[in-house]
Design an enzyme around this catalytic site. Sequence first.
Site, PDB file in Angstrom:
ATOM      1  N   HIS A  24       0.862  -1.180   0.134  1.00 14.14           N
ATOM      2  CA  HIS A  24       0.077   0.030   0.031  1.00 14.14           C
ATOM      3  C   HIS A  24       0.878   1.212  -0.098  1.00 14.14           C
ATOM      4  CE1 HIS A  24      -3.841   2.041   0.430  1.00 14.14           C
ATOM      5  NE2 HIS A  24      -3.582   2.353   1.862  1.00 14.14           N
ATOM      6  N   ASP A  84     -27.650  17.459  17.682  1.00  8.83           N
ATOM      7  CA  ASP A  84     -29.243  17.197  16.574  1.00  8.83           C
ATOM      8  C   ASP A  84     -29.431  17.995  15.551  1.00  8.83           C
ATOM      9  OD1 ASP A  84     -29.471  15.287  18.597  1.00  8.83           O
ATOM     10  OD2 ASP A  84     -30.151  16.674  19.837  1.00  8.83           O
ATOM     11  N   ARG A 107      -6.800  -1.196  -6.281  1.00  5.15           N
ATOM     12  CA  ARG A 107      -7.789  -1.247  -5.187  1.00  5.15           C
ATOM     13  C   ARG A 107      -8.291   0.190  -4.959  1.00  5.15           C
ATOM     14  NH1 ARG A 107      -3.117  -3.114  -2.762  1.00  5.15           N
ATOM     15  NH2 ARG A 107      -3.181  -1.297  -1.398  1.00  5.15           N
ATOM     16  N   TYR A 156     -24.918  27.367  20.844  1.00  5.90           N
ATOM     17  CA  TYR A 156     -24.150  27.460  22.135  1.00  5.90           C
ATOM     18  C   TYR A 156     -22.906  28.145  22.052  1.00  5.90           C
ATOM     19  CZ  TYR A 156     -26.653  23.041  23.188  1.00  5.90           C
ATOM     20  OH  TYR A 156     -27.897  21.999  23.487  1.00  5.90           O
ATOM     21  N   CYS A 206     -24.693  21.561  16.773  1.00  3.08           N
ATOM     22  CA  CYS A 206     -24.976  20.897  17.778  1.00  3.08           C
ATOM     23  C   CYS A 206     -25.136  19.300  17.501  1.00  3.08           C
ATOM     24  CB  CYS A 206     -26.660  21.292  18.322  1.00  3.08           C
ATOM     25  SG  CYS A 206     -26.335  23.024  18.490  1.00  3.08           S
TER      26      CYS A 206
HETATM   27  C1  PLP Z   1      -8.823   1.839   1.672  1.00  2.82           C
HETATM   28  C2  PLP Z   1      -7.894   1.102   1.369  1.00  2.82           C
HETATM   29  C3  PLP Z   1      -7.697   1.274   0.069  1.00  2.82           C
HETATM   30  C4  PLP Z   1      -8.773   2.295  -1.085  1.00  2.82           C
HETATM   31  O1  PLP Z   1      -7.966   3.666  -0.900  1.00  2.82           O
HETATM   32  P1  PLP Z   1      -8.776   4.813  -1.694  1.00  2.82           P
HETATM   33  O2  PLP Z   1      -7.589   5.711  -1.478  1.00  2.82           O
HETATM   34  O3  PLP Z   1     -10.092   5.064  -1.100  1.00  2.82           O
HETATM   35  O4  PLP Z   1      -8.829   4.241  -3.233  1.00  2.82           O
HETATM   36  C5  PLP Z   1      -6.985   0.448  -1.013  1.00  2.82           C
HETATM   37  N1  PLP Z   1      -6.156  -0.269  -0.186  1.00  2.82           N
HETATM   38  C6  PLP Z   1      -6.042  -0.582   1.252  1.00  2.82           C
HETATM   39  C7  PLP Z   1      -5.000  -1.174   2.032  1.00  2.82           C
HETATM   40  C8  PLP Z   1      -7.034   0.217   1.821  1.00  2.82           C
HETATM   41  O5  PLP Z   1      -7.005   0.342   3.453  1.00  2.82           O
END
Ligand code: PLP
Length: 375
Positions: A163, A314, A219, A265, A312
């Site tokens: 990642h 709600d 992904r 508030y 707030c």
């Molecule tokens: C959340 C996530 C994604 C998706 O990321 P985006 O930036 O929303 O495309 C891809 N890989 C992993 C491991 C994630 O945790």
Amino acid sequence: MTARAEIVVDLDAVRHNVRLLSDLVEPAGLMVVVKADGYGHGMVPVGRAAREAGADWLGVATLDEALALRAAGDEGRLLCWLAVPGENYAAALAGDVDVTAYTLAELDEIAAAVTDRAARVQLKVDTGLSRGGATVADWPGLVARARELEGAGTIAVTGIWSHIACSDDPDHPANEAQEAVFREALAVAEEAGLDPEVTHLANSAGAILRPSSRFGLVRCGLAAYGLDPAPGQPDTSALGLRPAMSARATLALSKPIHAGAGVSYGHTWVAEHDTTVGLVPAGYGDGVPRHASNRAEVWISGRRRPLRGRVCMDQVVVDLDGELPAPGTDVVLFGSGDDGEPTAQEWAEACETISYEIVTRIGGRFAHRYVGAAP
Ligand SMILES: *Cc1c(COP(=O)(O)O)cnc(C)c1O
């Protein structure tokens, strides 16, 4: 009856985005990430729409999320990636879910749950995010053990992945560095005799902005929901993604207030002139960020209306600038922006956060409604 407050999700927009991303990344495959209740859009309906539009895989963080998709009838390839010791791997096996291992201990736990059919396992290497995944030092040991278990028929290694940390900044040197570490990790795995179905590194921004990060599969989460994963990068805004979520409410009350009146508030906003205000029946108890106080805007009767005073639990007060729209009038907190209403991205900027957080946190007592019927 109109809902007090509801999230409206356009599944046509989801399908449009999924098709667009799928075409863009070809020949790489597309995993649509539907964790965290589909980024607040609804995991099951969004997952179904993504499948209809050709998503090769769905991805979620937890095994519980994966099992919920299976319970709802989802049958395609499905990966989860965030486990703790004691995870119910037997249920993952029974549900045909691909699980991720970061460590030897996880591999052994998965292997121990296997009875007849081999477990489908993906291995994650940490290429520089310093979050989940095996360290580069532990990687050779992890792949060796995985190969051993595969040879014994206990597991099948279906994927190797990592990642990226800085995908929204495509020229950041970390991108090149992570891709290089990933390629090396793949070579180590190949050397050890692994031949996974998929290799993947990129999230939405990587998939769109760095073709070199696409490998065999990408992904995509945020982009599938039509939001811009890299605001300020022209390539993403030019793509034609369509935001799928609108958050709307029904105006509860409108009334005049006099100059000098403090609002909400702490009286953090005080009317300089006589004006009118409206009461919007959603607050931080519904995921409207309190940080939006005095900063964000909503859309009522064809105009933007600023939030006045503190959000707030709600409810929120907005400035109607002398107008008195009737209670029952439609309020759009954010939407596609097509009619001039604010977008989730604008709310994010007002709250000094990212659109991911805006759409994922909104919920609470909002009803969910889906438009854009199945094809
Ligand atoms: C959340 C996530 C994604 C998706 O990321 P985006 O930036 O929303 O495309 C891809 N890989 C992993 C491991 C994630 O945790």
